[in-house]
Enzyme design. Structure first.
Site, PDB file in Angstrom:
ATOM      1  CB  SER A  41      22.162  -4.454  38.725  1.00 24.25           C
ATOM      2  OG  SER A  41      21.457  -5.465  39.413  1.00 24.25           O
ATOM      3  CE  LYS A  79      23.120  -8.906  38.564  1.00 23.43           C
ATOM      4  NZ  LYS A  79      23.160  -7.503  38.819  1.00 23.43           N
TER       5      LYS A  79
END
Length: 182
Positions: A41, A79
């Site tokens: 991701s 993230k």
């Protein structure tokens, strides 16, 4: 060397080892710690298997890469912080708007180069569309992965409590796995 001298050297060595272990424990518990990136991701900036060092003392800012306990609680996620408390966030035509101001995301250039000219890296959204509120609430952040096409991030699980952030990624130590760029 006499027995007492050897015994003294061993005791000195054990004391040094004990102090080193205590120092490592204190540093990794309160100051910084290594962690592994798991998944794709954050590609291409961070790849599956990269070891990163996170600072537990950093104040989290916009566009910082952070490690936090996943909403499911089973693992840690890596993230990028996009929205801070009080911010409005909108994505339109692959351009990020924070509080109505455009913010080109230079850290996404490599990922965008891989796409066809007609494909968007990040689909259009507003905070209201995906969370039901117009602004990031106090004590929370809005996070996105750099690989927006596959990232499980705030667009899917909502805001992240700031108290669940373990720390800010300061640097990549090494890649543990060999990756071939696709």
């Amino acid at each position: 060397m006499s027995f007492n001298q050897v015994k003294g050297e061993i005791v000195l060595c054990l004391k040094a080892c004990a102090i080193a272990i205590v120092m490592v424990f204190i540093c990794s518990t309160f100051l910084f710690t290594p962690t592994l990136v798991s998944g794709e991701s954050m590609m291409p900036n961070y790849q599956d298997g990269n070891c990163v060092i996170i600072s537990k003392m950093s104040e989290v800012g916009r566009f910082d890469t952070v490690v936090f306990r996943a909403p499911s609680g089973d693992e840690n996620f890596v993230k990028r912080v996009i929205g801070l408390p009080g911010d409005t966030v909108e994505m339109k035509d692959d351009l990020l708007y924070i509080n109505g101001e455009p913010h080109p995301e230079s850290y996404l250039l490599k990922a965008k180069e891989r796409l066809k000219a007609t494909t968007l890296l990040t689909g259009d959204f507003t905070l209201k569309d995906i969370t039901g509120s117009s602004t990031v609430p106090e004590g929370y952040v809005f996070v996105l992965g750099d690989n927006r096409l596959i990232s499980n991030d705030s667009r899917y699980f909502g805001y992240i409590p700031m108290k669940s952030i373990i720390g800010e990624v300061k640097f990549k130590v090494w890649p543990l796995k060999n990756h071939q760029e696709k």
